[in-house]
Scaffold this active site. Structure first.
Site, short mmCIF file in Angstrom:
data_model
loop_
_atom_site.label_atom_id
_atom_site.label_comp_id
_atom_site.label_asym_id
_atom_site.label_seq_id
_atom_site.Cartn_x
_atom_site.Cartn_y
_atom_site.Cartn_z
N ASP A 280 49.17 38.89 29.60
CA ASP A 280 49.32 40.13 30.14
C ASP A 280 49.08 39.37 31.79
O ASP A 280 48.24 38.65 32.06
CB ASP A 280 48.79 41.23 29.94
N ARG A 281 49.69 40.25 33.13
CA ARG A 281 49.31 40.00 34.44
C ARG A 281 47.39 39.43 34.52
O ARG A 281 46.89 38.89 34.96
CB ARG A 281 49.45 40.63 34.82
#
Ligand code: URA
Length: 235
Positions: free
Chosen positions: A104-105
């Protein structure tokens, strides 16, 4: 390995196939010391020496980098507005690098960047159940009961419960620290597993993927090539 001159140069990121064809036509490319103007000239990547604008261009069939992914960067090859994990590999020679799987970011940690599709397939294949180890800080008191739930498989809203996962509690309190080993890679899996037991992941970092452990000397955003030993372990 044998391949055409225009593909050789395009693979090495000199330009698109049509840009390198133009460059070859203009006489900007030399092979073994002589200007070559035929784009379809066949090269032996092990023997032939290629120069573009008087600079040597050696060929790399595959590249393998370990990146400590920083938060705020997306796990993609390219993006119009956002910085991607591939953009961080400043020394890359191949233009076809991609991240093996996604973080994920806001997740940090071990990410393999390569152009070796067969290896990526082996590592990501759901049947292979490759271990992925995460460190997380979790809002809420993580307990041995949670560890038992994770061991037995937890419902995160998919068709089936998650595969057995090992939860190791490092510290427990209003905010807990844990290490979790999972053997699948469902979207937001770690966050969803903790949500399922009423807790929230506030920081997540991948420590290991299969045999590849994050090099502790790499700061977020830093990367290095895989060592020969790491490559052998992967294969
Ligand atoms: N699980 C998550 O929730 N996020 C990641 O980035 C990786 C695993």
């Amino acid at each position: 390995m044998k391949l055409r001159l225009d593909k050789y140069l395009a693979d090495m990121g000199i330009g698109t196939r049509s840009e390198v064809k133009k460059a070859i036509g203009k006489g900007l490319v030399q092979v073994n010391g002589s200007v070559v103007k035929k784009t379809e000239t066949k090269l032996d990547t092990d023997k032939d020496e290629v120069m573009y604008c008087s600079n040597p261009v050696s060929y790399a069939e595959y590249e393998y980098y370990m990146l400590n992914k920083p938060a705020g960067v997306i796990s993609a090859t390219q993006d119009k507005g956002e910085q991607t994990v591939v953009d961080l590999i400043a020394d890359r020679r191949r233009k076809d690098l991609f991240p093996v799987g996604r973080l994920d970011r806001d997740t940090e940690g071990m990410l393999l960047i390569t152009n070796d599709g067969a290896l990526a397939h082996r590592l990501l294949s759901p049947d292979k159940h490759i271990d992925k180890v995460y460190y997380a800080r979790v809002r809420g008191t993580v307990t041995e009961k949670d560890a038992e739930v994770f061991r037995n498989g937890v419902d995160i809203g998919e068709d089936r419960p998650t595969l057995p996962a090992e939860l190791h509690i490092l510290s427990s309190g209003d905010e807990s620290e844990i290490e979790l080993t999972i053997r699948e890679g469902k979207f937001h899996q770690v966050k969803r597993m903790f949500q399922a037991v009423g807790k929230e992941v506030v920081y997540l970092k991948r420590l290991r993927m299969g045999p590849l452990s994050l090099d502790g000397t790499l700061k977020p955003g830093q990367y290095r090539k895989l060592t020969q030993k790491e490559l052998e372990e992967l294969c």
